[in-house]
Scaffold this motif. Sequence first.
Motif, PDB file in Angstrom:
ATOM      1  N   PHE A  10       0.879  -1.569   0.210  1.00 47.40           N
ATOM      2  CA  PHE A  10      -0.230  -0.392  -0.001  1.00 47.40           C
ATOM      3  C   PHE A  10       0.555   0.931   0.368  1.00 47.40           C
ATOM      4  O   PHE A  10       0.306   2.202  -1.018  1.00 47.40           O
ATOM      5  CB  PHE A  10      -0.670   0.300   0.903  1.00 47.40           C
ATOM      6  CG  PHE A  10      -1.874   0.953   1.335  1.00 47.40           C
ATOM      7  CD1 PHE A  10      -2.914   1.589   0.509  1.00 47.40           C
ATOM      8  CD2 PHE A  10      -0.870   2.251   2.250  1.00 47.40           C
ATOM      9  CE1 PHE A  10      -3.456   2.839   1.758  1.00 47.40           C
ATOM     10  CE2 PHE A  10      -1.894   3.336   3.092  1.00 47.40           C
ATOM     11  CZ  PHE A  10      -3.092   4.027   2.083  1.00 47.40           C
ATOM     12  N   GLY A  11       1.708   1.020   0.678  1.00 45.69           N
ATOM     13  CA  GLY A  11       3.022   2.117   0.660  1.00 45.69           C
ATOM     14  C   GLY A  11       3.827   2.489  -0.751  1.00 45.69           C
ATOM     15  O   GLY A  11       3.685   3.428  -1.100  1.00 45.69           O
ATOM     16  N   ALA A  12       3.678   1.886  -1.213  1.00 39.70           N
ATOM     17  CA  ALA A  12       4.178   1.438  -2.024  1.00 39.70           C
ATOM     18  C   ALA A  12       3.652   2.304  -3.859  1.00 39.70           C
ATOM     19  O   ALA A  12       4.068   2.459  -4.188  1.00 39.70           O
ATOM     20  CB  ALA A  12       5.072   0.845  -2.627  1.00 39.70           C
ATOM     21  N   SER A  13       2.210   2.293  -3.490  1.00 39.63           N
ATOM     22  CA  SER A  13       0.997   2.583  -3.858  1.00 39.63           C
ATOM     23  C   SER A  13       0.953   4.345  -3.896  1.00 39.63           C
ATOM     24  O   SER A  13       0.840   4.651  -4.413  1.00 39.63           O
ATOM     25  CB  SER A  13      -0.386   1.761  -3.728  1.00 39.63           C
ATOM     26  OG  SER A  13      -0.218   0.887  -4.164  1.00 39.63           O
ATOM     27  N   VAL A  14       1.185   4.312  -2.821  1.00 39.55           N
ATOM     28  CA  VAL A  14       1.272   6.037  -2.858  1.00 39.55           C
ATOM     29  C   VAL A  14       2.160   6.590  -3.022  1.00 39.55           C
ATOM     30  O   VAL A  14       2.665   8.135  -3.890  1.00 39.55           O
ATOM     31  CB  VAL A  14       1.145   6.346  -0.691  1.00 39.55           C
ATOM     32  CG1 VAL A  14       0.601   7.727  -0.355  1.00 39.55           C
ATOM     33  CG2 VAL A  14      -0.480   5.381  -0.545  1.00 39.55           C
ATOM     34  N   THR A  15       3.428   6.306  -2.674  1.00 39.44           N
ATOM     35  CA  THR A  15       4.528   6.755  -3.090  1.00 39.44           C
ATOM     36  C   THR A  15       5.083   6.925  -4.384  1.00 39.44           C
ATOM     37  O   THR A  15       5.429   7.876  -5.347  1.00 39.44           O
ATOM     38  CB  THR A  15       5.811   6.094  -2.955  1.00 39.44           C
ATOM     39  OG1 THR A  15       6.077   5.751  -1.233  1.00 39.44           O
ATOM     40  CG2 THR A  15       7.334   6.058  -3.384  1.00 39.44           C
ATOM     41  N   THR A  16       4.190   5.660  -5.398  1.00 41.55           N
ATOM     42  CA  THR A  16       4.337   6.097  -7.147  1.00 41.55           C
ATOM     43  C   THR A  16       3.415   7.119  -7.452  1.00 41.55           C
ATOM     44  O   THR A  16       3.733   7.938  -7.789  1.00 41.55           O
ATOM     45  CB  THR A  16       3.345   4.182  -7.145  1.00 41.55           C
ATOM     46  OG1 THR A  16       4.888   3.119  -7.413  1.00 41.55           O
ATOM     47  CG2 THR A  16       3.589   4.402  -8.645  1.00 41.55           C
ATOM     48  N   ALA A 112       9.171   1.954  -6.783  1.00 39.10           N
ATOM     49  CA  ALA A 112       7.444   1.678  -5.811  1.00 39.10           C
ATOM     50  C   ALA A 112       6.530   1.390  -6.822  1.00 39.10           C
ATOM     51  O   ALA A 112       5.997   0.476  -6.512  1.00 39.10           O
ATOM     52  CB  ALA A 112       7.155   3.056  -5.531  1.00 39.10           C
ATOM     53  N   PHE A 113       6.833   1.437  -8.138  1.00 34.84           N
ATOM     54  CA  PHE A 113       5.440   0.398  -9.148  1.00 34.84           C
ATOM     55  C   PHE A 113       6.506  -0.594  -9.325  1.00 34.84           C
ATOM     56  O   PHE A 113       5.239  -1.685  -9.402  1.00 34.84           O
ATOM     57  CB  PHE A 113       6.017   1.277 -10.213  1.00 34.84           C
ATOM     58  CG  PHE A 113       4.604   1.214 -11.490  1.00 34.84           C
ATOM     59  CD1 PHE A 113       3.640   0.531 -11.154  1.00 34.84           C
ATOM     60  CD2 PHE A 113       5.154  -0.425 -12.548  1.00 34.84           C
ATOM     61  CE1 PHE A 113       2.447   0.583 -12.104  1.00 34.84           C
ATOM     62  CE2 PHE A 113       4.427  -1.032 -13.464  1.00 34.84           C
ATOM     63  CZ  PHE A 113       2.638  -0.385 -13.367  1.00 34.84           C
ATOM     64  N   LEU A 114       7.067  -1.173  -8.946  1.00 29.86           N
ATOM     65  CA  LEU A 114       7.453  -2.799  -8.926  1.00 29.86           C
ATOM     66  C   LEU A 114       5.975  -3.655  -7.928  1.00 29.86           C
ATOM     67  O   LEU A 114       5.692  -4.856  -7.923  1.00 29.86           O
ATOM     68  CB  LEU A 114       8.693  -3.185  -9.522  1.00 29.86           C
ATOM     69  CG  LEU A 114       9.896  -3.612 -10.594  1.00 29.86           C
ATOM     70  CD1 LEU A 114      10.853  -3.516 -10.414  1.00 29.86           C
ATOM     71  CD2 LEU A 114       8.536  -4.208 -11.590  1.00 29.86           C
ATOM     72  N   ASN A 115       6.804  -2.261  -6.881  1.00 25.76           N
ATOM     73  CA  ASN A 115       5.798  -3.171  -5.479  1.00 25.76           C
ATOM     74  C   ASN A 115       5.019  -3.117  -5.388  1.00 25.76           C
ATOM     75  O   ASN A 115       4.229  -3.838  -5.478  1.00 25.76           O
ATOM     76  CB  ASN A 115       6.651  -2.718  -4.556  1.00 25.76           C
ATOM     77  CG  ASN A 115       6.476  -3.345  -2.947  1.00 25.76           C
ATOM     78  OD1 ASN A 115       5.762  -4.040  -3.037  1.00 25.76           O
ATOM     79  ND2 ASN A 115       6.718  -2.956  -2.002  1.00 25.76           N
ATOM     80  N   ALA A 117       2.439  -3.593  -7.969  1.00 24.37           N
ATOM     81  CA  ALA A 117       1.655  -3.217  -9.418  1.00 24.37           C
ATOM     82  C   ALA A 117       1.617  -4.858  -8.710  1.00 24.37           C
ATOM     83  O   ALA A 117       1.137  -5.460  -9.724  1.00 24.37           O
ATOM     84  CB  ALA A 117       2.260  -2.795 -10.300  1.00 24.37           C
ATOM     85  N   PHE A 118       3.004  -5.378  -8.586  1.00 28.92           N
ATOM     86  CA  PHE A 118       3.432  -6.666  -8.990  1.00 28.92           C
ATOM     87  C   PHE A 118       3.463  -7.237  -7.448  1.00 28.92           C
ATOM     88  O   PHE A 118       4.148  -8.516  -7.878  1.00 28.92           O
ATOM     89  CB  PHE A 118       3.948  -6.768 -10.160  1.00 28.92           C
ATOM     90  CG  PHE A 118       4.347  -6.575 -11.594  1.00 28.92           C
ATOM     91  CD1 PHE A 118       3.318  -6.884 -11.603  1.00 28.92           C
ATOM     92  CD2 PHE A 118       5.317  -5.747 -11.840  1.00 28.92           C
ATOM     93  CE1 PHE A 118       2.736  -6.437 -13.211  1.00 28.92           C
ATOM     94  CE2 PHE A 118       3.868  -4.839 -13.011  1.00 28.92           C
ATOM     95  CZ  PHE A 118       3.227  -5.295 -13.907  1.00 28.92           C
ATOM     96  N   GLY A 119       3.845  -6.579  -6.403  1.00 30.54           N
ATOM     97  CA  GLY A 119       4.492  -6.739  -4.904  1.00 30.54           C
ATOM     98  C   GLY A 119       5.493  -7.635  -5.615  1.00 30.54           C
ATOM     99  O   GLY A 119       6.459  -8.641  -4.600  1.00 30.54           O
ATOM    100  N   PHE A 120       6.895  -7.154  -6.155  1.00 31.25           N
ATOM    101  CA  PHE A 120       8.021  -7.475  -6.194  1.00 31.25           C
ATOM    102  C   PHE A 120       9.050  -6.221  -5.541  1.00 31.25           C
ATOM    103  O   PHE A 120       8.452  -4.965  -6.491  1.00 31.25           O
ATOM    104  CB  PHE A 120       8.911  -7.469  -7.404  1.00 31.25           C
ATOM    105  CG  PHE A 120       9.996  -7.926  -7.772  1.00 31.25           C
ATOM    106  CD1 PHE A 120      10.254  -9.403  -7.348  1.00 31.25           C
ATOM    107  CD2 PHE A 120      11.457  -6.632  -8.056  1.00 31.25           C
ATOM    108  CE1 PHE A 120      11.957  -9.355  -7.711  1.00 31.25           C
ATOM    109  CE2 PHE A 120      12.670  -7.226  -8.317  1.00 31.25           C
ATOM    110  CZ  PHE A 120      12.996  -8.903  -7.901  1.00 31.25           C
ATOM    111  N   CYS A 121       9.677  -6.429  -4.434  1.00 27.68           N
ATOM    112  CA  CYS A 121       9.893  -5.713  -3.914  1.00 27.68           C
ATOM    113  C   CYS A 121      11.416  -5.286  -3.852  1.00 27.68           C
ATOM    114  O   CYS A 121      12.416  -6.543  -3.853  1.00 27.68           O
ATOM    115  CB  CYS A 121      10.001  -5.669  -2.147  1.00 27.68           C
ATOM    116  SG  CYS A 121      10.340  -4.743  -1.218  1.00 27.68           S
ATOM    117  N   LEU A 122      12.129  -4.176  -5.207  1.00 26.77           N
ATOM    118  CA  LEU A 122      13.613  -4.160  -5.362  1.00 26.77           C
ATOM    119  C   LEU A 122      14.114  -4.276  -4.334  1.00 26.77           C
ATOM    120  O   LEU A 122      15.359  -5.328  -3.857  1.00 26.77           O
ATOM    121  CB  LEU A 122      13.516  -3.487  -6.597  1.00 26.77           C
ATOM    122  CG  LEU A 122      14.884  -3.494  -7.861  1.00 26.77           C
ATOM    123  CD1 LEU A 122      15.493  -4.492  -7.879  1.00 26.77           C
ATOM    124  CD2 LEU A 122      14.861  -2.487  -8.627  1.00 26.77           C
ATOM    125  N   GLY A 123      14.239  -3.209  -3.335  1.00 23.96           N
ATOM    126  CA  GLY A 123      14.788  -3.076  -1.683  1.00 23.96           C
ATOM    127  C   GLY A 123      14.784  -4.753  -1.177  1.00 23.96           C
ATOM    128  O   GLY A 123      16.069  -4.571  -0.259  1.00 23.96           O
TER     129      GLY A 123
END
Length: 150
Positions: A10-16, A112-115, A117-123
């Motif tokens: 959710f945080g990644a979505s807001v960050t995007t 952020a978008f990868l996380n 949209a796809f649940g892939f957390c690069l970090g």
Amino acid sequence: MQVDPRGPRFGASVTTVVLVAVLVTGSWALLAAQAVVFAIATFLGLRYAPYGLVFKVLIRPRLAPPRELEDAAAPRFAQGVGLVFALVGTAGYATGITWLGIGATALALAAAFLNAAFGFCLGCEMYLLIRRITAKDRTEKDSPEGKVPA
């Protein structure tokens, strides 16, 4: 500490959304505000992260319990990586080195978008890779083959 994996997503979505707004407006102040969000999560923990608090209060009560929880260390590390990119981007925009601001923001946006949209957390993946490498190094140093005779 264990976290609901939907919270960081959710945080990644807001960050995007915030990072897209930064790229559209070129606002170093908005990127600096995002850097503060990253800093809170990095230094105080995900429990105090602004987007995490919104998730906890407004979103999570409306969802079924998570199937499983995850360790907070990897998402917290990912927030630190985001912080570095946000600080570099803020410095670029604020000093007139626009290409640096755009580049750093775009890279943070991609992660952020990868996380989101796809649940892939690069970090998170970086964190796990670093842990594997450092664990392997410690194992090799502690093994009899890795020791140098005196």
